[in-house]
Every structure is written in C-alpha cells, then in structure tokens.
Design an enzyme around this catalytic site. Structure first.
Site, short mmCIF file in Angstrom:
data_model
loop_
_atom_site.label_atom_id
_atom_site.label_comp_id
_atom_site.label_asym_id
_atom_site.label_seq_id
_atom_site.Cartn_x
_atom_site.Cartn_y
_atom_site.Cartn_z
N HIS A 1 96.24 -14.31 -12.62
CA HIS A 1 97.31 -14.07 -13.80
C HIS A 1 97.96 -15.33 -14.36
O HIS A 1 97.93 -15.74 -15.37
CB HIS A 1 98.26 -12.85 -13.36
CG HIS A 1 99.20 -12.57 -14.38
ND1 HIS A 1 98.90 -12.04 -15.62
CD2 HIS A 1 100.65 -12.95 -14.45
CE1 HIS A 1 100.00 -11.95 -16.33
NE2 HIS A 1 101.15 -12.40 -15.68
N HIS B 1 95.89 -12.08 -20.88
CA HIS B 1 95.32 -10.84 -20.49
C HIS B 1 93.81 -10.59 -21.28
O HIS B 1 93.28 -10.07 -20.35
CB HIS B 1 96.30 -9.79 -21.18
CG HIS B 1 97.48 -9.52 -20.26
ND1 HIS B 1 98.61 -8.74 -20.93
CD2 HIS B 1 97.84 -9.84 -19.35
CE1 HIS B 1 99.65 -8.60 -20.19
NE2 HIS B 1 99.40 -9.67 -18.97
N GLU C 1 111.52 -2.90 -23.30
CA GLU C 1 110.87 -3.67 -24.08
C GLU C 1 110.55 -3.22 -25.72
O GLU C 1 109.43 -3.22 -26.21
CB GLU C 1 109.57 -4.03 -23.56
CG GLU C 1 108.81 -5.23 -23.98
CD GLU C 1 107.52 -5.69 -23.51
OE1 GLU C 1 106.48 -5.67 -23.91
OE2 GLU C 1 107.54 -5.83 -22.08
N HIS D 1 100.86 -14.04 -22.70
CA HIS D 1 100.22 -13.08 -21.95
C HIS D 1 99.20 -12.50 -22.72
O HIS D 1 98.29 -11.70 -22.25
CB HIS D 1 101.33 -11.96 -21.54
CG HIS D 1 102.15 -12.49 -20.57
ND1 HIS D 1 102.68 -13.72 -20.39
CD2 HIS D 1 102.32 -12.08 -19.12
CE1 HIS D 1 103.60 -13.89 -19.25
NE2 HIS D 1 103.29 -12.96 -18.45
N ARG E 1 107.50 13.16 -8.82
CA ARG E 1 108.32 12.61 -10.27
C ARG E 1 109.19 11.72 -9.98
O ARG E 1 110.15 11.57 -10.90
CB ARG E 1 108.62 13.97 -10.84
CG ARG E 1 107.81 14.93 -11.20
CD ARG E 1 108.37 16.18 -12.01
NE ARG E 1 107.43 16.88 -12.36
CZ ARG E 1 106.83 18.06 -11.77
NH1 ARG E 1 107.38 18.34 -10.44
NH2 ARG E 1 105.83 18.64 -12.00
N ASN F 1 106.56 -12.19 -22.73
CA ASN F 1 105.29 -12.25 -22.67
C ASN F 1 104.50 -13.60 -23.24
O ASN F 1 103.57 -13.34 -23.74
CB ASN F 1 104.70 -10.92 -23.44
CG ASN F 1 105.14 -9.59 -22.73
OD1 ASN F 1 104.90 -9.61 -21.57
ND2 ASN F 1 105.73 -8.65 -23.44
N GLU G 1 104.94 -18.95 -14.51
CA GLU G 1 106.05 -17.95 -14.95
C GLU G 1 107.30 -18.69 -14.73
O GLU G 1 108.13 -18.39 -15.72
CB GLU G 1 106.02 -16.53 -14.10
CG GLU G 1 104.71 -15.80 -14.12
CD GLU G 1 104.61 -15.06 -15.40
OE1 GLU G 1 105.55 -15.33 -16.42
OE2 GLU G 1 103.65 -14.34 -15.68
N ARG H 1 113.02 -8.18 -24.83
CA ARG H 1 112.31 -8.43 -23.64
C ARG H 1 110.71 -8.86 -23.89
O ARG H 1 110.26 -9.43 -23.10
CB ARG H 1 112.16 -7.01 -22.70
CG ARG H 1 111.47 -7.10 -21.43
CD ARG H 1 111.56 -6.00 -20.63
NE ARG H 1 110.88 -6.15 -19.30
CZ ARG H 1 110.88 -5.64 -18.09
NH1 ARG H 1 111.78 -4.39 -18.14
NH2 ARG H 1 110.29 -5.75 -17.33
N LYS I 1 115.34 -13.92 -16.32
CA LYS I 1 114.52 -12.57 -16.56
C LYS I 1 115.58 -11.38 -16.44
O LYS I 1 115.46 -10.37 -17.30
CB LYS I 1 113.62 -12.26 -15.50
CG LYS I 1 112.72 -11.18 -15.77
CD LYS I 1 111.52 -10.77 -15.27
CE LYS I 1 110.84 -9.55 -15.69
NZ LYS I 1 109.33 -9.40 -15.01
N LYS J 1 108.82 -2.97 -14.32
CA LYS J 1 107.32 -2.72 -14.88
C LYS J 1 106.52 -2.50 -13.67
O LYS J 1 106.38 -3.11 -12.87
CB LYS J 1 106.94 -4.03 -15.72
CG LYS J 1 107.21 -3.85 -17.31
CD LYS J 1 106.80 -5.14 -17.95
CE LYS J 1 106.93 -5.19 -19.40
NZ LYS J 1 106.18 -6.05 -20.24
#
Length: 361
Positions: A262, A249, A234, A245, A118, A242, A182, A238, A224, A140
């Site tokens: 990517h 994606h 997010e 993206h 956990r 993206n 990026e 935030r 960032k 992330k």
C-alpha cells in the site's frame, strides 16, 4: 512516552506511543471492559507476539483468530473466520476484539467489531509503521473487493491505540519503507515544518533511530488526529489524508493486492498528484522535486508500474470511493503543506501527466 487523544466527544480515545508499551499492561487493560477477549492476528505476527500478549490478559476469557498474512486476504471470505470464532466461543456484546498486527489485521478486526452483534469494542495494537501512523487511527475499517480497494467497510472507532515502537524491530525493511510513505504524506498535506524535519532526519529515521522514530510517529498521529477530529466521516477536510491514494489504489487493484505494498503504491501516487498539481499551475515544481527525493531516500518507488496503461488507470480511478456524482475528486497541493480536494482536473490533463510519468497510452 508520548500520548495524545483523538477528540471525538464521547468516543474520544488515547493514542499511546512508546517502546515496550504492551508489556506495561497497567496502562491499557482498563480499556477492556468485559471478561471476553478475542485477539485477531496473522500467521506472521502470531509466532512473534501472540503468546506474550495473551499472558498479559490475566484471567480474561480469550480466544484467538490467526489470519493468513497479506493484502490479498483482506476479503469478506477471510473476515468470516473472525465471526466463526466469536460465535463458536459464545462471545456476547461485552466482548472486546484486539487487532494485533498491521493495517490489514486492523482493518479487518475493526470491521468485524463494527458488525458483530451490531457493534462491539476493539483495541488497535499496530505492529507496522504504516498502521501506527495511519490505519490504526481514525476508525476506518473494511475489506477489499476485486473491483476496488476498501469498498466494503464501516467507520468504527477503537477504545485506544497502543503504538509499541519496539515491535518495529521485527519489521522488514520493505514494510518499514512503505510506512514512511504515510509519514511523508503528513508533511506534504498539512505540515511543512514536519516535512523539513523529515528531510533533515531521513537518514537517521531509515536507521530506525529510537528518538527520531518516536517523534515521527507522534507527529504523524497528531496530524491525523487533528484532521479526523474536524471531520470524522470524511465529509470534507478528512479527504486530504488521501493524497496519492486514488492513483495508488488503482495501482494496487491493477497489480493484484499485495504485489505492490500500500505504501509503495501511495508513494508513486503522491508523485503523480504533485505532478498534476504542477501541471495545473498550482504548485511550484521545486516541491515536486523535493517530494520525489524524500520518497526515494525512504526507499520508495516514485513511478507507476510500467505495465499499466492510461485507460486502465482512469477506469480504476473512476471506481474510487472519492468519486462523487460521477466526478473524480483528487487531493492536490497548492503549496507545501497546503492541500485541497478538487474535481477541477480535466481527464485529458490527468492522462497527460500519466503519460509523462511513463504510463503507456
């Protein structure tokens, strides 16, 4: 050395940026609390850096996981290798995981750290430009699913990020270019002076000039860190990180993870987002042209794959994490360095922009 801190209150952590940083273990060993350490790396990075890194850990109780290399292996099945190793070596809640690799390694190691018993501690040691300026910062973590990228994951912040610029010397040119996507993104979304600096220095950056590279990584991480500090999970601002993206994606999913890197997919996606911003009347076309030119100078694609069609694009974009209540949210620009998250782009306008970009009807 350039240092900065991502300010998240009790979970704040440093981002250290320098050459030969890892070898100076006095700077980072203090972020390993217990005696147990599990290093997660991949088949490409292990022969280059693993033995030297292990030697720096002194009397720590070390185990290692060497994953197959590539986005295609960023799956739950591969993740199981990390859990198997931790359990076989009786690692407890005091263990520290270390991600020694690029974005895939960092995402998977971080997700394993978020889940194991956990939640345990971990450290990011990014070895690619993309992971230094983006994926290692912000917490992330996750894996891909055949129906969508990064759809299974968690927010889990590292103890620290060690961006050792000397590791970029072994990075292939294509991977370096992918990382530049990026870097350029930060200029587009929130830092117009940085974008202009990139235009002025792109030739030296592509030659991997040490001083320029340190400044580019620092400014990217600074941008960032500021955004993440405002909105860790997010819920709002935030999402501007993206840019491109959602389009990107879709490309990665359609083409098969890893066939388009990517950063390559994000590059083409950012051009589509800028073109959509122009089509909506929000952005001057000169910004689109400057963005395309800078991306091309960084060795990046600025057009989507020829074999995709509009319906496929829209279907895959509709599965993106940024879809909310059935509405597609896109990051768009209203000026250089001025980004917004909007659900106002009609589907027929998006389809038109895709067709103009060469995507088949």
């Amino acid at each position: 050395m350039k240092n900065l801190e991502l300010d998240l209150g009790e979970r704040s952590y440093p981002i250290l940026i320098s050459r030969e940083l890892v070898g100076n273990s006095a700077l980072w060993l203090k972020y390993i609390a217990g005696r147990q350490v599990c290093i997660v790396t991949n088949e490409t990075i292990a022969p280059l850096y693993l033995d030297n890194f292990k030697a720096l850990l002194g009397e720590k109780e070390i185990c290692e996981v060497i994953l197959p290399d590539g986005e295609a292996f960023k799956t739950l099945a591969t993740l199981q290798q990390i859990f198997d190793t931790l359990l076989e070596n009786n690692h407890n809640r005091g263990t520290t995981l270390i991600a020694l690799g690029g974005g895939v390694v960092g995402d998977m190691c971080g997700f394993a750290a978020a889940c194991y018993q956990r939640g345990v501690q971990f450290i990011q040691v990014p070895t690619t430009l993309l992971s230094m300026v983006d994926s290692s910062v912000g917490g992330k973590t996750g894996v891909n699913h055949p129906l969508g990228k990064n759809m299974i994951g968690a927010f889990h912040q590292p103890n620290c990020v060690l961006a050792d610029l000397s590791m970029l010397e072994t990075l292939p040119d294509r991977e370096f270019s992918a990382g530049m996507a990026e870097v350029i993104k930060y200029g587009l979304i929130c830092d117009a002076p940085f974008f202009k600096w990139l235009e002025d220095n792109i030739a030296g950056l592509m030659r991997r000039d040490g001083g320029l590279l340190e400044e580019a990584v620092y400014q990217s991480c600074l941008n960032k860190a500021r955004v993440v500090a405002e909105d860790e999970r997010e819920g709002g601002r935030r999402a501007i990180l993206n840019l491109g993206h959602t389009f990107g994606h879709a490309i990665e999913t359609a083409e098969g993870y890893g066939n388009w890197l990517h950063g390559e997919a994000v590059s083409a996606g950012m051009v589509l987002a800028l073109a959509l911003s122009v089509e909506l009347g929000w952005l001057d076309e000169s910004v689109l042209l400057r963005g395309k030119q800078l991306l091309q100078m960084a060795g990046l694609p600025v057009a989507p794959p020829e074999n995709m069609n509009v319906d496929q694009f829209l279907q895959l974009m509709g599965r993106d994490k940024k879809v909310l209540d059935g509405r597609l949210r896109l990051v768009l620009l209203k000026g250089l360095g001025v980004s917004v998250v909007s659900s106002d782009a009609p589907e027929n306008t998006i389809a038109h922009v895709l067709r103009v970009a060469g995507v088949r009807a």
